[in-house]
Design a protein around this motif. Structure first.
Motif, mmCIF file in Angstrom:
data_model
loop_
_atom_site.group_PDB
_atom_site.id
_atom_site.type_symbol
_atom_site.label_atom_id
_atom_site.label_comp_id
_atom_site.label_asym_id
_atom_site.label_seq_id
_atom_site.Cartn_x
_atom_site.Cartn_y
_atom_site.Cartn_z
ATOM 1 N N GLN A 138 0.825 -1.206 0.000
ATOM 2 C CA GLN A 138 0.000 0.000 0.000
ATOM 3 C C GLN A 138 0.862 1.259 0.000
ATOM 4 O OE1 GLN A 138 -2.857 2.452 2.821
ATOM 5 N NE2 GLN A 138 -3.497 0.300 2.779
ATOM 6 N N LEU A 139 1.968 1.252 0.771
ATOM 7 C CA LEU A 139 2.858 2.413 0.787
ATOM 8 C C LEU A 139 3.464 2.643 -0.593
ATOM 9 C CD1 LEU A 139 4.351 4.642 2.329
ATOM 10 C CD2 LEU A 139 6.135 2.958 2.868
ATOM 11 N N HIS A 140 3.911 1.584 -1.262
ATOM 12 C CA HIS A 140 4.483 1.725 -2.603
ATOM 13 C C HIS A 140 3.452 2.294 -3.577
ATOM 14 C CE1 HIS A 140 7.326 -1.813 -1.404
ATOM 15 N NE2 HIS A 140 7.653 -0.691 -0.813
ATOM 16 N N HIS A 141 2.221 1.834 -3.473
ATOM 17 C CA HIS A 141 1.148 2.330 -4.346
ATOM 18 C C HIS A 141 0.897 3.817 -4.094
ATOM 19 C CE1 HIS A 141 -2.094 1.778 -7.127
ATOM 20 N NE2 HIS A 141 -3.056 1.990 -6.252
ATOM 21 N N ARG A 142 0.962 4.225 -2.847
ATOM 22 C CA ARG A 142 0.778 5.641 -2.522
ATOM 23 C C ARG A 142 1.916 6.491 -3.077
ATOM 24 N NH1 ARG A 142 -1.626 6.753 3.520
ATOM 25 N NH2 ARG A 142 -3.178 5.083 3.631
ATOM 26 N N ILE A 143 3.146 6.063 -2.850
ATOM 27 C CA ILE A 143 4.299 6.862 -3.259
ATOM 28 C C ILE A 143 4.330 7.053 -4.769
ATOM 29 C CG2 ILE A 143 6.822 6.868 -3.417
ATOM 30 C CD1 ILE A 143 6.867 5.531 -0.653
ATOM 31 N N VAL A 144 4.159 5.963 -5.514
ATOM 32 C CA VAL A 144 4.152 6.084 -6.969
ATOM 33 C C VAL A 144 2.959 6.918 -7.428
ATOM 34 C CG1 VAL A 144 3.964 4.800 -9.144
ATOM 35 C CG2 VAL A 144 5.447 3.960 -7.325
ATOM 36 N N GLY A 145 1.840 6.825 -6.728
ATOM 37 C CA GLY A 145 0.677 7.642 -7.060
ATOM 38 C C GLY A 145 0.964 9.128 -6.932
ATOM 39 N N TYR A 146 1.684 9.516 -5.880
ATOM 40 C CA TYR A 146 2.049 10.930 -5.715
ATOM 41 C C TYR A 146 2.956 11.383 -6.872
ATOM 42 C CZ TYR A 146 0.515 10.071 -0.884
ATOM 43 O OH TYR A 146 -0.199 9.725 0.232
ATOM 44 N N GLY A 147 3.958 10.567 -7.179
ATOM 45 C CA GLY A 147 4.857 10.909 -8.273
ATOM 46 C C GLY A 147 4.144 10.978 -9.608
ATOM 47 N N LEU A 148 3.233 10.048 -9.839
ATOM 48 C CA LEU A 148 2.468 10.029 -11.080
ATOM 49 C C LEU A 148 1.595 11.276 -11.206
ATOM 50 C CD1 LEU A 148 1.313 8.735 -13.637
ATOM 51 C CD2 LEU A 148 -0.161 7.332 -12.186
ATOM 52 N N ALA A 149 0.963 11.675 -10.116
ATOM 53 C CA ALA A 149 0.110 12.864 -10.152
ATOM 54 C C ALA A 149 0.921 14.105 -10.510
ATOM 55 C CB ALA A 149 -0.583 13.048 -8.804
ATOM 56 N N LEU A 150 2.087 14.269 -9.900
ATOM 57 C CA LEU A 150 2.940 15.418 -10.207
ATOM 58 C C LEU A 150 3.399 15.387 -11.660
ATOM 59 C CD1 LEU A 150 5.121 15.570 -6.962
ATOM 60 C CD2 LEU A 150 3.305 17.154 -7.640
ATOM 61 N N ALA A 151 3.818 14.204 -12.129
ATOM 62 C CA ALA A 151 4.283 14.081 -13.513
ATOM 63 C C ALA A 151 3.159 14.371 -14.497
ATOM 64 C CB ALA A 151 4.854 12.687 -13.749
ATOM 65 N N ALA A 152 1.952 13.903 -14.191
ATOM 66 C CA ALA A 152 0.827 14.105 -15.098
ATOM 67 C C ALA A 152 0.445 15.579 -15.185
ATOM 68 C CB ALA A 152 -0.366 13.276 -14.633
ATOM 69 N N VAL A 153 0.451 16.272 -14.046
ATOM 70 C CA VAL A 153 0.131 17.704 -14.051
ATOM 71 C C VAL A 153 1.166 18.467 -14.866
ATOM 72 C CG1 VAL A 153 -0.015 19.769 -12.627
ATOM 73 C CG2 VAL A 153 -1.163 17.674 -11.902
ATOM 74 N N ALA A 154 2.451 18.158 -14.647
ATOM 75 C CA ALA A 154 3.506 18.829 -15.403
ATOM 76 C C ALA A 154 3.354 18.568 -16.893
ATOM 77 C CB ALA A 154 4.873 18.345 -14.915
ATOM 78 N N LEU A 155 3.041 17.333 -17.255
ATOM 79 C CA LEU A 155 2.869 17.013 -18.670
ATOM 80 C C LEU A 155 1.652 17.719 -19.251
ATOM 81 C CD1 LEU A 155 3.381 13.764 -20.553
ATOM 82 C CD2 LEU A 155 1.092 14.731 -20.596
ATOM 83 N N GLY A 156 0.545 17.700 -18.515
ATOM 84 C CA GLY A 156 -0.671 18.327 -19.026
ATOM 85 C C GLY A 156 -0.507 19.821 -19.243
ATOM 86 N N VAL A 157 0.101 20.502 -18.272
ATOM 87 C CA VAL A 157 0.323 21.948 -18.397
ATOM 88 C C VAL A 157 1.305 22.233 -19.522
ATOM 89 C CG1 VAL A 157 1.264 23.981 -17.242
ATOM 90 C CG2 VAL A 157 -0.232 22.425 -15.991
#
Length: 343
Positions: A257-276
């Motif tokens: 669960q911790l690994h899923h959370r950590i990668v989720g945070y990184g993915l969210a940041l990467a997706a926002v940067a890519l979208g913008v």
């Protein structure tokens, strides 16, 4: 009749592949529901042909129920289950397997027709062969997964569930990319650009997050540490280490669960940067910009839904929606990745 000798595109072929992709999406959803209802071990044999026919009478139902009563899941979890309760979980698993058989038919029959009529662009044959291999492998892996829960376990092995779900998502992405190519034809012009690599990284991160989510599901890790952003008041769960590296990576509820959370945070940041970045880019077409924003928005929505699902202790409806949205997000990222490679 369009010949692949005269054209490198075929809209009928593209539509067929989109339909197959939609069936894969349905398989992902039904498969998730089958797991969440603990139905996956209700059919204890792999009969690719005769298994397409469900029990037709009381004697057949009793025979299937007797087989189920021999496995650990019944003895340790469902002892005393009635025949009617067994039928509920049996129909979920039978439906999942039937959908898999239907998917194979919907792929194979039109393929034969299109190939005979020479409507399939020549350049797509290798990819269609890959799709066929992945589909066949998925059936074998599905049984390999089920078999892991029939002897010494009360559920399937999490790592085998991860392989099974990972193949389904890979199949979905390949089908969509091939369908886009069939619809539009080969790219007439491409220019050097960092956006292809960026899109590939986004797809890769989403796929990794899907695999980590499968480990969460396989370990029932969504039923523990249901607070957020902490984990029972801690940044790292108390039971993170499971005694070995593999045990921690694949079998520790706290760790997966911790690994899923950590990668989720990184993915969210990467997706926002890519979208913008995509929206502000002067290189990308308007269609690509919209797809980039849609992929980023989908990732953020999926993160919010994941948190809500966790804090609600993974109810059936939210859990199925979470898996469905994961497939939609991957599809948007694949569409974006395909589009940015074309001028």
């Amino acid at each position: 009749m369009t010949s692949f000798l005269r054209s490198d595109r075929s809209k009928p072929v593209a539509i067929w592949l989109f339909v197959v992709a939609a069936l894969v999406l349905a398989m992902i959803v039904v498969g998730g529901a089958t797991r969440l209802t603990d139905s996956g071990l209700s059919i204890t044999e792999w009969r690719p042909v005769t298994g397409a026919v469900p029990p037709l009478g009381e004697a057949h139902w009793q025979a299937e129920f007797a087989k189920y009563r021999q496995i650990p899941q019944y003895a340790q979890i469902n002892a005393g289950m009635s025949l009617e309760q067994f039928k509920f979980i049996y129909w979920w698993e039978w439906g999942h397997r039937f959908l898999g058989r239907l998917l194979g038919l919907v792929f194979a029959a039109p393929f034969a027709v299109f190939a005979i009529r020479r409507q399939i662009p020549r350049r797509l044959f290798p990819r269609l062969g890959g799709i066929f291999v992945l589909g066949a492998l998925q059936g074998a892996v599905g049984w390999w997964m089920v078999a892991s829960g029939l002897v010494d376990r009360v559920s399937v092995a999490p790592e085998r569930l991860t392989v099974h779900l990972g193949l389904a998502f890979a199949l979905l992405g390949l089908l969509l990319w091939t369908a886009f190519d069939a619809w539009a034809g080969a790219a007439r012009q491409t220019l050097p650009s960092p956006w292809g690599r960026r899109a590939a990284w986004l797809i890769g991160l989403i796929y990794l997050q899907v695999l980590l989510g499968a480990l969460v599901a396989g370990n029932d890790a969504g039923l523990v540490y249901n607070d957020w952003p902490m984990m029972n008041g801690h940044l790292v769960p108390d039971d993170y280490w499971a005694g070995s590296l593999w045990g921690t990576i694949a079998h520790s509820q706290g760790a997966v669960q911790l690994h899923h959370r950590i990668v989720g945070y990184g993915l969210a940041l990467a997706a926002v940067a890519l979208g913008v970045g995509a929206w502000r880019s002067s290189y990308l077409s308007r269609e690509a910009k919209i797809l980039g924003l849609a992929a980023a928005g989908g990732v953020l929505a999926q993160a919010a839904l994941g948190i809500a699902t966790l804090m609600a202790v993974s109810p059936l409806g939210l859990s199925i929606a979470h898996q469905l949205l994961a497939a939609i997000v991957l599809s948007l990222a694949v569409a974006f990745g395909w589009r940015v490679r074309r001028v």
